[in-house]
Design a protein around this motif. Sequence first.
Motif, short mmCIF file in Angstrom:
data_model
loop_
_atom_site.label_atom_id
_atom_site.label_comp_id
_atom_site.label_asym_id
_atom_site.label_seq_id
_atom_site.Cartn_x
_atom_site.Cartn_y
_atom_site.Cartn_z
N HIS A 8 6.60 -2.38 -1.58
CA HIS A 8 6.01 -3.42 -2.44
C HIS A 8 5.36 -2.81 -3.68
O HIS A 8 5.63 -3.25 -4.81
CB HIS A 8 4.97 -4.21 -1.65
CG HIS A 8 4.09 -5.06 -2.53
ND1 HIS A 8 4.54 -6.22 -3.12
CD2 HIS A 8 2.80 -4.89 -2.93
CE1 HIS A 8 3.56 -6.75 -3.85
NE2 HIS A 8 2.50 -5.97 -3.74
N GLU A 11 7.84 -1.17 -6.14
CA GLU A 11 8.56 -2.18 -6.91
C GLU A 11 7.66 -2.85 -7.94
O GLU A 11 8.08 -3.15 -9.06
CB GLU A 11 9.16 -3.22 -5.97
CG GLU A 11 10.28 -2.65 -5.09
CD GLU A 11 10.74 -3.63 -4.02
OE1 GLU A 11 10.07 -4.68 -3.85
OE2 GLU A 11 11.75 -3.34 -3.37
N GLN A 15 8.41 -2.65 -11.95
CA GLN A 15 8.56 -3.84 -12.80
C GLN A 15 7.75 -3.74 -14.08
O GLN A 15 8.03 -4.42 -15.06
CB GLN A 15 8.16 -5.09 -12.01
CG GLN A 15 9.15 -5.47 -10.91
CD GLN A 15 8.61 -6.54 -9.98
OE1 GLN A 15 7.53 -7.10 -10.20
NE2 GLN A 15 9.36 -6.84 -8.92
N ALA A 45 14.36 5.33 -6.25
CA ALA A 45 14.05 3.90 -6.30
C ALA A 45 14.68 3.18 -5.11
O ALA A 45 15.86 3.37 -4.80
CB ALA A 45 14.56 3.30 -7.60
N GLY A 46 13.88 2.38 -4.42
CA GLY A 46 14.37 1.60 -3.29
C GLY A 46 14.59 2.38 -2.02
O GLY A 46 15.11 1.84 -1.04
#
Length: 208
Positions: A8, A11, A15, A45-46
Motif C-alpha cells: 500500500h 504504491e 503515485q 515495483a509491485g
Amino acid sequence: MSEYEMLHYEELFAQQGYKAICGVDEAGRGPLAGPVCTAAVILPAGKCIEGVNDSKKLSEKKREKLFDVICQEALAYSIAWASVEEIEEMNILNATMLAMKRAVEGLSVKADFAMIDGNKTPELSIPCESIVDGDALSESIAAASILAKVSRDRLMKELAPQYPEYHFEKHKGYGTPQHRELLLQYGPCEIHRLSFLTKILGKKADGR
C-alpha cells in the motif's frame, strides 16, 4: 494483512512520482550490548516476497532463509551500523538515526524516497516519511527489518566466542534473565552499553 496489502505505502508514494522507494528499519535498539544495525531495501515495483513480514513475527530459521531471498530479489539493499561507542556518545535514538542515514546513503541504487519504520526520521538528502509499525505494513520496511535483524544476530554470534561467559549467541545482547544474572556475576565487558546498565548494576555500571 495480505502480501499485496503490504504494498500500500509503496504504491501510494509511487503515485506521487517516486521511482526508487526504499524501506528502512533497525534491529538492536533495546539490547544491553552490541551495536545497532539498520537496513535499507529497494524492491522492484509491485514485488511481493512470500513470507516477508515483521522480523519479530518470524522464526530465526525463516528469517535466515528470507535474508538470502531478499538480497537476491532487491534492486538494492544496504546494511549499516552504529557502534556501542556511538550509542554511548549520542544516545540510542540518535545513533539509530545515524545508522539509518548510513544505510540509505549506502544503497547502490540511489533512492528518491525513504519510508522509515517508527515515528522519527533521520536527516536525509531525499524526502522521507515515518510509518509507525511500518515493518508490519510495508513490504520494503519488513524486508529491511529482516536484513537488519539477521545481520545483527549473526554479528552477536560471531562475537560470542570472544566473551564466552556472557553467552551472546543465545540472547544476542538482550536483557534476558540469564544475561542479567551473568552481568551481576561478571560485570560488563567492552561491548556492553554502560548507559543501559545502571538499573541492573547501579554505580558499578560506571566501570568495567
